[in-house]
Design a protein around this motif. Structure first.
Motif, PDB file in Angstrom:
ATOM      1  N   ILE A   1       0.878  -1.257  -0.107  1.00 36.60           N
ATOM      2  CA  ILE A   1       0.033  -0.104  -0.016  1.00 36.60           C
ATOM      3  C   ILE A   1       0.931   1.243   0.071  1.00 36.60           C
ATOM      4  O   ILE A   1       1.923   1.219   0.838  1.00 36.60           O
ATOM      5  CB  ILE A   1      -0.999   0.049   1.112  1.00 36.60           C
ATOM      6  CG1 ILE A   1      -1.672  -1.303   1.115  1.00 36.60           C
ATOM      7  CG2 ILE A   1      -1.683   1.176   1.218  1.00 36.60           C
ATOM      8  CD1 ILE A   1      -2.601  -1.518   0.123  1.00 36.60           C
ATOM      9  N   PRO A   2       0.644   2.215  -0.912  1.00 38.73           N
ATOM     10  CA  PRO A   2       1.572   3.427  -0.940  1.00 38.73           C
ATOM     11  C   PRO A   2       1.467   4.161   0.400  1.00 38.73           C
ATOM     12  O   PRO A   2       0.522   3.935   1.234  1.00 38.73           O
ATOM     13  CB  PRO A   2       0.968   4.050  -2.100  1.00 38.73           C
ATOM     14  CG  PRO A   2       0.192   3.227  -2.974  1.00 38.73           C
ATOM     15  CD  PRO A   2      -0.350   2.247  -1.964  1.00 38.73           C
TER      16      PRO A   2
ATOM     17  N   ARG B   1      -9.454   5.407   5.375  1.00 36.53           N
ATOM     18  CA  ARG B   1      -8.939   5.505   3.920  1.00 36.53           C
ATOM     19  C   ARG B   1      -7.859   4.110   3.645  1.00 36.53           C
ATOM     20  O   ARG B   1      -8.172   3.275   2.568  1.00 36.53           O
ATOM     21  CB  ARG B   1      -7.699   6.770   3.718  1.00 36.53           C
ATOM     22  CG  ARG B   1      -8.877   7.750   3.588  1.00 36.53           C
ATOM     23  CD  ARG B   1      -8.064   8.985   2.983  1.00 36.53           C
ATOM     24  NE  ARG B   1      -6.769   9.085   3.358  1.00 36.53           N
ATOM     25  CZ  ARG B   1      -6.305  10.001   4.563  1.00 36.53           C
ATOM     26  NH1 ARG B   1      -7.368  10.455   5.122  1.00 36.53           N
ATOM     27  NH2 ARG B   1      -5.203  10.074   4.818  1.00 36.53           N
ATOM     28  N   LEU B   2      -7.075   3.552   4.710  1.00 40.85           N
ATOM     29  CA  LEU B   2      -6.049   2.751   4.394  1.00 40.85           C
ATOM     30  C   LEU B   2      -7.157   1.366   4.355  1.00 40.85           C
ATOM     31  O   LEU B   2      -7.010   0.453   3.392  1.00 40.85           O
ATOM     32  CB  LEU B   2      -5.106   2.322   5.697  1.00 40.85           C
ATOM     33  CG  LEU B   2      -4.320   1.461   5.613  1.00 40.85           C
ATOM     34  CD1 LEU B   2      -3.353   1.740   4.560  1.00 40.85           C
ATOM     35  CD2 LEU B   2      -3.409   1.171   7.059  1.00 40.85           C
ATOM     36  N   ALA B   3      -8.080   1.194   5.187  1.00 44.33           N
ATOM     37  CA  ALA B   3      -8.987   0.006   4.992  1.00 44.33           C
ATOM     38  C   ALA B   3      -9.809  -0.060   3.747  1.00 44.33           C
ATOM     39  O   ALA B   3      -9.953  -1.229   3.315  1.00 44.33           O
ATOM     40  CB  ALA B   3     -10.135   0.178   6.503  1.00 44.33           C
ATOM     41  N   GLU B   4     -10.138   1.074   3.402  1.00 48.30           N
ATOM     42  CA  GLU B   4     -10.875   1.053   2.005  1.00 48.30           C
ATOM     43  C   GLU B   4      -9.981   0.584   0.711  1.00 48.30           C
ATOM     44  O   GLU B   4     -10.369  -0.226   0.113  1.00 48.30           O
ATOM     45  CB  GLU B   4     -11.470   2.432   1.782  1.00 48.30           C
ATOM     46  CG  GLU B   4     -12.385   2.420   0.508  1.00 48.30           C
ATOM     47  CD  GLU B   4     -13.483   1.645   0.646  1.00 48.30           C
ATOM     48  OE1 GLU B   4     -13.879   0.983  -0.415  1.00 48.30           O
ATOM     49  OE2 GLU B   4     -13.905   1.206   1.962  1.00 48.30           O
ATOM     50  N   GLU B   5      -8.791   1.155   0.932  1.00 47.13           N
ATOM     51  CA  GLU B   5      -7.793   0.737  -0.324  1.00 47.13           C
ATOM     52  C   GLU B   5      -7.445  -0.828   0.087  1.00 47.13           C
ATOM     53  O   GLU B   5      -7.465  -1.450  -1.163  1.00 47.13           O
ATOM     54  CB  GLU B   5      -6.545   1.545  -0.056  1.00 47.13           C
ATOM     55  CG  GLU B   5      -6.727   2.864  -0.570  1.00 47.13           C
ATOM     56  CD  GLU B   5      -5.549   3.739  -0.373  1.00 47.13           C
ATOM     57  OE1 GLU B   5      -4.057   3.193  -0.580  1.00 47.13           O
ATOM     58  OE2 GLU B   5      -5.404   4.852   0.296  1.00 47.13           O
ATOM     59  N   LEU B   6      -7.350  -1.241   1.183  1.00 50.43           N
ATOM     60  CA  LEU B   6      -6.971  -2.816   1.472  1.00 50.43           C
ATOM     61  C   LEU B   6      -8.163  -3.687   0.663  1.00 50.43           C
ATOM     62  O   LEU B   6      -7.956  -4.789   0.401  1.00 50.43           O
ATOM     63  CB  LEU B   6      -6.543  -2.998   2.846  1.00 50.43           C
ATOM     64  CG  LEU B   6      -5.467  -2.727   3.326  1.00 50.43           C
ATOM     65  CD1 LEU B   6      -5.079  -2.756   4.746  1.00 50.43           C
ATOM     66  CD2 LEU B   6      -4.424  -3.777   2.404  1.00 50.43           C
TER      67      LEU B   6
ATOM     68  N   GLY C   1      -3.631 -10.866   8.506  1.00 54.85           N
ATOM     69  CA  GLY C   1      -5.055 -11.132   8.821  1.00 54.85           C
ATOM     70  C   GLY C   1      -5.545 -10.920  10.442  1.00 54.85           C
ATOM     71  O   GLY C   1      -4.805 -10.100  11.021  1.00 54.85           O
ATOM     72  N   PRO C   2      -6.511 -11.216  10.818  1.00 55.64           N
ATOM     73  CA  PRO C   2      -7.708 -11.867  10.132  1.00 55.64           C
ATOM     74  C   PRO C   2      -8.476 -11.241   8.970  1.00 55.64           C
ATOM     75  O   PRO C   2      -8.556 -11.712   7.920  1.00 55.64           O
ATOM     76  CB  PRO C   2      -8.714 -12.754  10.926  1.00 55.64           C
ATOM     77  CG  PRO C   2      -7.720 -12.724  12.281  1.00 55.64           C
ATOM     78  CD  PRO C   2      -6.958 -11.401  12.180  1.00 55.64           C
ATOM     79  N   THR C   3      -9.073 -10.069   9.280  1.00 56.92           N
ATOM     80  CA  THR C   3      -9.622  -9.293   8.409  1.00 56.92           C
ATOM     81  C   THR C   3      -8.969  -7.880   8.103  1.00 56.92           C
ATOM     82  O   THR C   3      -7.936  -7.491   8.656  1.00 56.92           O
ATOM     83  CB  THR C   3     -11.001  -9.062   8.898  1.00 56.92           C
ATOM     84  OG1 THR C   3     -11.067  -8.183  10.160  1.00 56.92           O
ATOM     85  CG2 THR C   3     -11.870 -10.394   9.156  1.00 56.92           C
ATOM     86  N   VAL C   4      -9.488  -7.421   6.995  1.00 51.86           N
ATOM     87  CA  VAL C   4      -8.969  -5.597   6.964  1.00 51.86           C
ATOM     88  C   VAL C   4      -9.044  -4.983   8.075  1.00 51.86           C
ATOM     89  O   VAL C   4      -8.061  -4.427   8.522  1.00 51.86           O
ATOM     90  CB  VAL C   4      -9.556  -5.204   5.991  1.00 51.86           C
ATOM     91  CG1 VAL C   4      -9.248  -3.625   5.604  1.00 51.86           C
ATOM     92  CG2 VAL C   4      -9.021  -5.801   4.429  1.00 51.86           C
TER      93      VAL C   4
ATOM     94  N   VAL D   1      -5.766  -3.288  10.185  1.00 57.83           N
ATOM     95  CA  VAL D   1      -5.648  -1.714  10.587  1.00 57.83           C
ATOM     96  C   VAL D   1      -5.853  -1.473  11.773  1.00 57.83           C
ATOM     97  O   VAL D   1      -5.312  -0.604  12.201  1.00 57.83           O
ATOM     98  CB  VAL D   1      -6.834  -1.006   9.577  1.00 57.83           C
ATOM     99  CG1 VAL D   1      -6.859   0.619   9.999  1.00 57.83           C
ATOM    100  CG2 VAL D   1      -6.682  -1.298   8.083  1.00 57.83           C
ATOM    101  N   ALA D   2      -6.589  -2.202  12.726  1.00 60.99           N
ATOM    102  CA  ALA D   2      -6.644  -1.986  14.124  1.00 60.99           C
ATOM    103  C   ALA D   2      -5.214  -2.322  14.741  1.00 60.99           C
ATOM    104  O   ALA D   2      -4.694  -1.390  15.607  1.00 60.99           O
ATOM    105  CB  ALA D   2      -7.795  -2.810  14.746  1.00 60.99           C
TER     106      ALA D   2
END
Length: 505
Positions: free
Chosen positions: A89-90, A101-106, A341-344, A348-349
């Motif tokens: 991710i840039p 924003r990071l979560a949405e990109e991922l 993982g486990p999820t996006v 991010v958390a």
């Protein structure tokens, strides 16, 4: 190891020439630091995630070349084995709604990659170690068809001079050997980057080392390997043993492993690069044409190519990184502790927790590393890998009392580290909505004592209790994991066990 490396043989003079170039590079780094040539702080963070490819049956798929061809994006790259990919991710500036924003990109990137993988009957699984991997999957013939991986494997095998021994004693005991470094490919990780100034580097690196155990405790997601239930986070011992160039005699002499936690707090980034030269022979003695000191004399910015390549073959859990952007050198701390993982939202958390708590700890007037022996931080890391969210740590006493005490990981994280992470994210200028959402995920994992590893283990045992064989239980756990991963709810909310079979009546 993202550099292009051309496979070839090295002659007897190559290592001496490379060692000389490394010393020149280290002198160049020292001059750059003394001349204050590094980039000013820009609050930049970066993220890389290693991924697995698996079929609908949960078994690994050796298809990364075909999948990457279909993805056709420079954000996705090969990794060590043919069932691995990596997404980059840039860089983002820390602040505002950066984590949303990071979560949405991922989500967008992973959904696209999963669709493309589906064209060859594969799918993306974001997990620390794929539970269905078998010893036959992790052999040199399944390494990615890239010169640098072949060459790295050949050099590590030659340095060791014998088979690698994997011996991990956890819930169950695994003992086996490997003729190559391929078992390292089982370890799929998240790497978090933070650009720092030279003056702040030591404080940030020391803070990252101090909290590495807490990161593992809440983020563990790798309890299985080769059908055995091992440590809650089995990646660190697996990574160390599968890249260990030391036969037993060198281990007994105290020679440092190439994958390690470290042995001391540092005062400068220079300390770590200097250790690299002092302790570790070159694996890939490939020399660049650049004369770094001549470049400096002309007022230019040297690439320090040999220093960068050598650093890439030493696997610290918090690694120093020298880079150049727009002609200006910069330093980063690369945090390599976390499994994928486990999820996006979980990834991010974990990132929000790291960036917040490291910022706060690095700015404390009486820093934790001045009160915690380094040996205790290393022991905490091992305890977290073994026991995950149930680990107990040694930690400095709060208040004016000196010394350390023993505390369970959950209490330390909830009572001390999460408030620090909140303050750190505020200092970065992160919006309260982002801060509360993602740190709330960490708090819920602590409250419920659940992370990816505990869910995997509990679901596996439920499958066994339902009468499935070990192999079928691991495959069913992997399929259920993949299904819930793509639904995207955080792991603490996942129901334990396999879905009830649908009645046909």
């Amino acid at each position: 190891m993202g550099e292009k490396v051309v496979a070839g043989r090295f002659d007897l003079s190559d290592r001496q020439r490379y060692r000389d170039k490394l010393r020149q590079c280290l002198t160049g780094l020292e001059r750059l630091l003394a001349e204050k040539r590094f980039d000013r702080p820009r609050n930049l963070m970066g993220l890389e995630i290693e991924l697995n490819l698996a079929g609908a049956d949960g078994m690994p798929k050796m298809l990364n070349g075909q999948v990457l061809e279909r993805i056709a994006s420079r954000d996705f790259q090969t990794e060590l084995a043919m069932f691995n990919l990596e997404v980059n991710i840039p860089p983002h500036r820390l602040g505002g709604r950066v984590f949303d924003r990071l979560a949405e990109e991922l989500r967008t990137s992973l959904a696209y990659a999963d669709r493309k993988a589906g064209e060859v009957d594969a799918g993306i699984v974001m997990i620390g170690i794929l539970p269905t991997l078998d010893r036959d999957d992790l052999v040199s013939s399944n390494l990615s068809d890239v010169d640098r991986y072949t060459l790295l494997n050949d050099q590590i095998v030659a340095a060791r001079g014998e088979e690698f021994t994997l011996d991990i004693d956890g819930v169950e005991h695994l003992s086996c050997t490997s003729k190559s470094i391929a078992p390292e490919a089982a370890c799929t990780s998240v790497q978090l980057h933070l650009q720092v100034t030279p003056a702040r580097f030591a404080d940030v690196w020391n803070a990252a080392q101090a909290v590495a155990a807490a990161q593992i405790a809440v983020g563990a997601n790798s309890p299985f390997l080769f059908g055995r239930e091992l440590w809650r986070e089995s990646r660190p011992p697996l990574f160390q043993q599968s890249t260990d160039t030391r036969p037993p005699e060198l281990q007994a002499q105290g020679v440092r492993p190439r994958t390690w936690f470290g042995e001391r707090w540092v005062t400068s980034a220079y300390d770590l690069f200097e250790e690299n030269l002092r302790y570790y022979p070159a694996l890939l003695p490939i020399c660049d044409d650049e004369d770094p000191l001549e470049v400096l004399d002309r007022g230019g910015t040297p690439s320090l190519a040999e220093l960068v390549l050598h650093n890439g073959t030493i696997y610290r859990w918090n690694r120093p990184v020298y880079g150049i952007a727009d002609g200006v050198p910069h330093l980063r701390v690369e945090n390599r502790v976390l499994p994928a993982g486990p999820t996006v939202i979980d990834v991010v958390a974990n990132a929000a927790f790291f960036y917040g708590v490291v910022r706060a700890l690095a700015e404390e007037s009486r820093p934790v590393w001045s009160r915690l022996p380094f040996e205790a931080a290393a022991a905490n890391f091992d305890a977290a890998c073994k026991d995950g969210i149930d680990a107990r740590f040694t930690w400095p006493r709060r208040g004016r009392y000196s010394g350390t005490t023993e505390v369970d990981a959950v209490s330390l994280i909830r009572d001390e580290l999460l408030p620090l992470a909140e303050a750190g994210l505020d200092a970065w200028g992160v919006e309260p909505a982002d801060r509360d959402l993602y740190l709330g995920v960490i708090e819920e994992r602590c409250r419920r004592r659940v992370n990816g590893a505990s869910w995997q283990a509990a679901t596996f045992h439920k499958a066994l209790d339902a009468g499935l064989s070990r192999e079928d239980a691991l495959a069913a756990t992997t399929r259920r994991y993949r299904e819930l991963m793509h639904k995207g709810e955080p792991v603490h909310s996942w129901p334990v066990g396999l879905p009830e079979p649908v009645s046909l009546g």
